[in-house]
Enzyme design. Structure first.
Site, mmCIF file in Angstrom:
data_model
loop_
_atom_site.group_PDB
_atom_site.id
_atom_site.type_symbol
_atom_site.label_atom_id
_atom_site.label_comp_id
_atom_site.label_asym_id
_atom_site.label_seq_id
_atom_site.Cartn_x
_atom_site.Cartn_y
_atom_site.Cartn_z
ATOM 1 N N GLY A 15 0.789 -1.239 0.000
ATOM 2 C CA GLY A 15 0.000 0.000 0.000
ATOM 3 C C GLY A 15 0.813 1.277 0.000
ATOM 4 N N ASN A 17 1.736 3.065 -2.604
ATOM 5 C CA ASN A 17 1.140 4.047 -3.532
ATOM 6 C C ASN A 17 -0.078 4.708 -2.891
ATOM 7 O OD1 ASN A 17 2.386 4.307 -6.354
ATOM 8 N ND2 ASN A 17 2.544 2.108 -5.919
ATOM 9 N N ASN A 111 -4.946 2.619 -12.999
ATOM 10 C CA ASN A 111 -3.990 1.670 -12.403
ATOM 11 C C ASN A 111 -2.582 2.212 -12.619
ATOM 12 O OD1 ASN A 111 -3.029 -0.846 -11.294
ATOM 13 N ND2 ASN A 111 -2.537 -1.508 -13.369
ATOM 14 N N HIS A 113 1.380 0.767 -13.306
ATOM 15 C CA HIS A 113 2.143 -0.426 -13.667
ATOM 16 C C HIS A 113 3.629 -0.067 -13.650
ATOM 17 C CE1 HIS A 113 2.777 -4.334 -15.537
ATOM 18 N NE2 HIS A 113 3.672 -3.748 -16.308
ATOM 19 N N ASP A 154 -3.677 -4.285 -18.272
ATOM 20 C CA ASP A 154 -2.639 -3.306 -18.652
ATOM 21 C C ASP A 154 -2.822 -2.740 -20.051
ATOM 22 O OD1 ASP A 154 -1.438 -3.785 -16.185
ATOM 23 O OD2 ASP A 154 -0.167 -5.382 -16.983
ATOM 24 N N GLU A 183 6.796 6.041 -9.108
ATOM 25 C CA GLU A 183 5.354 5.760 -8.969
ATOM 26 C C GLU A 183 4.724 6.709 -7.962
ATOM 27 O OE1 GLU A 183 4.094 1.672 -8.414
ATOM 28 O OE2 GLU A 183 5.968 0.947 -9.234
HETATM 29 C C1 GRF Z 1 3.563 -1.202 -7.487
HETATM 30 O O1 GRF Z 1 4.839 -1.482 -7.977
HETATM 31 C C2 GRF Z 1 2.595 -1.005 -8.629
HETATM 32 O O2 GRF Z 1 3.190 -0.529 -9.792
HETATM 33 C C3 GRF Z 1 2.086 -2.398 -8.871
HETATM 34 O O3 GRF Z 1 2.039 -3.003 -7.616
HETATM 35 C C4 GRF Z 1 2.963 -2.367 -6.741
HETATM 36 C C5 GRF Z 1 2.185 -1.939 -5.543
HETATM 37 O O4 GRF Z 1 2.984 -1.436 -4.505
HETATM 38 N N1 GRF Z 1 0.825 -2.357 -9.577
HETATM 39 P P1 GRF Z 1 2.313 -0.779 -3.237
HETATM 40 O O5 GRF Z 1 1.370 -1.828 -2.638
HETATM 41 O O6 GRF Z 1 1.576 0.444 -3.686
HETATM 42 O O7 GRF Z 1 3.422 -0.465 -2.284
#
Ligand code: GRF
Length: 210
Positions: A15, A17, A111, A113, A154, A183
């Site tokens: 989590g 992000n 999303n 990626h 994707d 990200e």
């Molecule tokens: C990230 O690398 C994202 O690109 C992918 O899953 C990962 C999630 O990381 N879809 P987090 O749970 O947000 O730390």
């Protein structure tokens, strides 16, 4: 909450992000958006923990709790309705979003990626596998992509993309760490653009207005 963007975050794991987005909202980097719920298939996910700590509704909803896809979809859509979500942010969500949810939230699901789509995406391309494929493929650069979610993994239109160089001594772990940093910048940035009404989607084409 009077925000234009009422976000439900779907997450399965750590989590980070979600945390970056929450921080951007709470510190004023994103205006006009709020997180109304976090939904996870994984009851032990870091994302649910973070949500609870921040007094955001944290819901464990998994297909395994239901007898049919229909019952699962009904529960998910019911929860989204209950919390007033009008936008879904997938942040490390390891499950495919069902066609019923996509249909209800058409052009309202995004999303992130950890590669430069359309390269190194698709079914089975997640986590460490992505970075290993990039390195084994000899790519000189990789990066992160925020994209719309449609029925194909994707596949939806790209909203934002940022590159990072791949060094000869990169391992999947070091590359993942470099990309994760990016990200955490571009995901809040993409949400800010949506919250400010700067993303226009027409005939599956995304454009950014200033
Ligand atoms: C990230 O690398 C994202 O690109 C992918 O899953 C990962 C999630 O990381 N879809 P987090 O749970 O947000 O730390």
């Amino acid at each position: 909450m009077n925000d234009a963007l009422k976000i439900a975050v779907f997450a399965s794991g750590r989590g980070s992000n979600f945390e970056a987005i929450l921080k951007a909202i709470r510190t004023g980097g994103i205006r006009g958006a709020g997180i109304v719920a976090v939904i996870s298939n994984n009851p032990g996910s870091g994302a649910l923990e973070t949500a609870r700590r921040n007094e955001i509704p944290a819901l464990h909803i998994s297909r395994t709790q239901f007898d049919s896809d229909g019952a699962f979809d009904a529960e998910l859509l019911g929860a989204l309705g209950k919390y007033g979500a009008n936008f879904i942010v997938l942040a490390g969500y390891m499950k495919k979003v069902s066609p019923a949810v996509i249909a209800k939230f058409r052009n309202r699901i995004i999303n992130i990626h950890p590669a430069l789509l359309p390269e190194f995406g698709g079914k089975g391309m997640y986590g460490e596998r992505v970075h290993r494929a990039v390195i084994e493929g000899g790519a000189k650069e990789s990066g992160a992509t925020v994209h719309m979610v449609d029925e194909v993994y994707d596949h939806g239109a790209v909203i934002l993309q940022r590159k990072v160089p791949v060094s000869p001594d990169d391992t999947p772990e070091t590359l993942a760490a470099k990309i994760l940093k990016v990200e955490h910048e571009i995901y809040p940035e993409a949400i800010r653009l949506f919250a400010e009404g700067k993303i226009v989607i027409k005939d599956k084409t995304v454009s950014t207005v200033s």
